[in-house]
Design a protein around this motif. Structure first.
Motif, PDB file in Angstrom:
ATOM      1  N   GLN A 133     -10.114 -13.714  -2.822  1.00 32.25           N
ATOM      2  CA  GLN A 133      -9.453 -14.545  -1.715  1.00 32.25           C
ATOM      3  C   GLN A 133      -8.111 -15.507  -2.040  1.00 32.25           C
ATOM      4  O   GLN A 133      -7.324 -15.243  -1.355  1.00 32.25           O
ATOM      5  CB  GLN A 133      -9.956 -14.604  -0.624  1.00 32.25           C
ATOM      6  CG  GLN A 133     -10.109 -12.918   0.355  1.00 32.25           C
ATOM      7  CD  GLN A 133     -10.962 -13.275   1.360  1.00 32.25           C
ATOM      8  OE1 GLN A 133     -12.568 -14.368   1.741  1.00 32.25           O
ATOM      9  NE2 GLN A 133     -12.157 -12.169   2.411  1.00 32.25           N
ATOM     10  N   VAL A 136      -5.750 -13.966  -4.325  1.00 32.86           N
ATOM     11  CA  VAL A 136      -4.314 -13.607  -3.631  1.00 32.86           C
ATOM     12  C   VAL A 136      -3.465 -14.151  -2.214  1.00 32.86           C
ATOM     13  O   VAL A 136      -2.549 -14.328  -2.786  1.00 32.86           O
ATOM     14  CB  VAL A 136      -5.130 -12.405  -2.891  1.00 32.86           C
ATOM     15  CG1 VAL A 136      -3.884 -11.501  -2.201  1.00 32.86           C
ATOM     16  CG2 VAL A 136      -5.845 -11.550  -3.669  1.00 32.86           C
ATOM     17  N   ASP A 139      -1.626 -16.251  -4.575  1.00 36.61           N
ATOM     18  CA  ASP A 139      -0.250 -15.087  -5.044  1.00 36.61           C
ATOM     19  C   ASP A 139      -0.954 -15.330  -6.577  1.00 36.61           C
ATOM     20  O   ASP A 139       0.137 -15.220  -8.169  1.00 36.61           O
ATOM     21  CB  ASP A 139       1.259 -15.392  -5.391  1.00 36.61           C
ATOM     22  CG  ASP A 139       1.976 -15.260  -3.937  1.00 36.61           C
ATOM     23  OD1 ASP A 139       1.317 -14.106  -3.336  1.00 36.61           O
ATOM     24  OD2 ASP A 139       2.795 -15.813  -3.629  1.00 36.61           O
ATOM     25  N   GLU A 166     -11.116   0.902  -5.776  1.00 38.89           N
ATOM     26  CA  GLU A 166     -11.435   1.317  -4.318  1.00 38.89           C
ATOM     27  C   GLU A 166     -11.832  -0.066  -3.203  1.00 38.89           C
ATOM     28  O   GLU A 166     -10.645  -0.267  -1.772  1.00 38.89           O
ATOM     29  CB  GLU A 166     -11.927   2.123  -4.125  1.00 38.89           C
ATOM     30  CG  GLU A 166     -11.726   2.639  -2.506  1.00 38.89           C
ATOM     31  CD  GLU A 166     -11.267   4.082  -2.651  1.00 38.89           C
ATOM     32  OE1 GLU A 166      -9.821   4.106  -1.613  1.00 38.89           O
ATOM     33  OE2 GLU A 166     -10.468   4.340  -3.614  1.00 38.89           O
ATOM     34  N   LEU A 169      -8.851  -2.939  -3.025  1.00 45.93           N
ATOM     35  CA  LEU A 169      -7.195  -2.544  -2.771  1.00 45.93           C
ATOM     36  C   LEU A 169      -7.178  -3.486  -0.936  1.00 45.93           C
ATOM     37  O   LEU A 169      -6.516  -4.076  -1.049  1.00 45.93           O
ATOM     38  CB  LEU A 169      -7.589  -1.038  -2.375  1.00 45.93           C
ATOM     39  CG  LEU A 169      -7.074  -0.494  -3.688  1.00 45.93           C
ATOM     40  CD1 LEU A 169      -7.683   0.856  -2.992  1.00 45.93           C
ATOM     41  CD2 LEU A 169      -5.540  -0.241  -4.379  1.00 45.93           C
ATOM     42  N   ALA A 170      -8.134  -3.684  -0.493  1.00 44.72           N
ATOM     43  CA  ALA A 170      -8.123  -4.259   0.386  1.00 44.72           C
ATOM     44  C   ALA A 170      -7.608  -5.596   0.630  1.00 44.72           C
ATOM     45  O   ALA A 170      -7.662  -6.610   1.306  1.00 44.72           O
ATOM     46  CB  ALA A 170      -9.699  -4.350   1.440  1.00 44.72           C
ATOM     47  N   PHE A 171      -7.422  -6.451  -0.562  1.00 43.98           N
ATOM     48  CA  PHE A 171      -7.489  -7.937  -0.354  1.00 43.98           C
ATOM     49  C   PHE A 171      -5.376  -7.783  -0.571  1.00 43.98           C
ATOM     50  O   PHE A 171      -4.826  -8.808  -0.672  1.00 43.98           O
ATOM     51  CB  PHE A 171      -7.723  -8.136  -1.650  1.00 43.98           C
ATOM     52  CG  PHE A 171      -9.056  -8.575  -1.794  1.00 43.98           C
ATOM     53  CD1 PHE A 171      -9.771  -9.662  -0.975  1.00 43.98           C
ATOM     54  CD2 PHE A 171     -10.081  -7.806  -2.746  1.00 43.98           C
ATOM     55  CE1 PHE A 171     -11.379  -9.677  -1.627  1.00 43.98           C
ATOM     56  CE2 PHE A 171     -11.790  -8.113  -2.911  1.00 43.98           C
ATOM     57  CZ  PHE A 171     -12.202  -8.595  -1.913  1.00 43.98           C
ATOM     58  N   MET A 172      -5.208  -7.436  -0.973  1.00 42.73           N
ATOM     59  CA  MET A 172      -3.659  -6.854  -0.933  1.00 42.73           C
ATOM     60  C   MET A 172      -2.809  -7.676  -1.646  1.00 42.73           C
ATOM     61  O   MET A 172      -2.047  -8.054  -1.291  1.00 42.73           O
ATOM     62  CB  MET A 172      -3.070  -6.846   0.935  1.00 42.73           C
ATOM     63  CG  MET A 172      -3.674  -6.005   2.162  1.00 42.73           C
ATOM     64  SD  MET A 172      -3.354  -4.275   2.090  1.00 42.73           S
ATOM     65  CE  MET A 172      -1.637  -4.484   2.088  1.00 42.73           C
ATOM     66  N   GLY A 173      -3.853  -7.210  -2.993  1.00 46.29           N
ATOM     67  CA  GLY A 173      -3.370  -8.583  -4.169  1.00 46.29           C
ATOM     68  C   GLY A 173      -3.258  -7.801  -5.418  1.00 46.29           C
ATOM     69  O   GLY A 173      -3.424  -6.653  -5.148  1.00 46.29           O
ATOM     70  N   ASP A 174      -2.559  -8.451  -6.317  1.00 51.47           N
ATOM     71  CA  ASP A 174      -2.405  -8.227  -7.930  1.00 51.47           C
ATOM     72  C   ASP A 174      -3.953  -7.810  -8.459  1.00 51.47           C
ATOM     73  O   ASP A 174      -3.754  -9.056  -8.983  1.00 51.47           O
ATOM     74  CB  ASP A 174      -1.479  -9.085  -7.967  1.00 51.47           C
ATOM     75  CG  ASP A 174      -1.599  -8.349  -9.948  1.00 51.47           C
ATOM     76  OD1 ASP A 174      -2.081  -7.355 -10.869  1.00 51.47           O
ATOM     77  OD2 ASP A 174       0.163  -8.981 -10.889  1.00 51.47           O
TER      78      ASP A 174
END
Length: 215
Positions: A133, A136, A139, A166, A169-174
């Protein structure tokens, strides 16, 4: 731009620092290795660089209490961050480590990538998720290495890998996830490829200096 590959076997130890104020100038590129105590950070660094004792490994978790810097070549550094989340460390020391970690991740401008190591059998504990977290939020791209992959049969290994891929994916980052084993050399190629990608972001002027030195 041609993509360079790097020889990690020439990596050498530079310094240990209790916090970011004691680190060298904030320039060049750093990639940091983070993980719970005993997740296999030191073993991964030793395997990557093909050096048995570049980073100290210990049966006692929590040995890495400082930020340890290793240099690949001028301007390119690998950073071994203090292990986190080990119960037998005094509370005050834990808080000190967390502060040093958070400060490093949030304020070190030359940090270009974070490798988060987790035991494949116990991935994504609270502090692991907090590390991702943090990254992310600023960035910072992340490579998650699921260590000790040799401890699972290939079917179970693949299932864990897919489950963690899977979940991140919830972290919405690279965030890229790979299985890793220092013992069986699983995933070492994936790690060095990712590091090459990050180190290739070196500004052209510095990269030219580096290639001149290599010639």
């Amino acid at each position: 731009m041609t993509s360079r590959t790097y020889n990690y076997q020439v990596t050498h130890f530079v310094t240990s620092a209790p916090d970011i104020r004691h680190l060298p100038a904030d320039e060049g590129i750093e990639v940091a290795f983070a993980g719970r105590s005993n997740a296999g950070k030191s073993s991964a660094l030793n395997t990557l660089t093909n050096q048995k004792s570049l980073a100290r490994t210990s049966k006692t978790p929590g040995r890495t209490q400082l930020i340890n810097l290793f240099e690949l070549q001028p301007g390119l550094r690998l950073v071994d961050l203090p292990g986190y989340g080990y119960a037998e460390v005094p509370e005050e020391m834990k808080r000190k480590w967390q502060k040093a970690l958070g400060e490093y991740l949030q304020k070190r401008n030359c940090l270009k990538g974070l490798v988060v190591l987790m035991d494949i059998r116990h991935p994504l504990k609270d502090l692991d998720q907090q590390m991702i977290q943090w990254a992310v939020a600023v960035d910072l791209p992340v490579l998650v290495l699921l260590t000790k992959a040799d401890k699972l049969a290939s079917g179970a290994r693949k299932a864990q890998l897919n489950m963690v891929r899977e979940a991140v994916l919830a972290f919405m980052g690279d965030v890229q996830v790979e299985a890793f084993s220092s013992l069986k050399k699983i995933g070492v190629d994936k790690l060095s490829q990712k590091l090459d990608t990050w180190f290739n972001e070196l500004p052209p002027a510095v990269a030219d200096d580096v290639s001149d030195e290599e010639e």
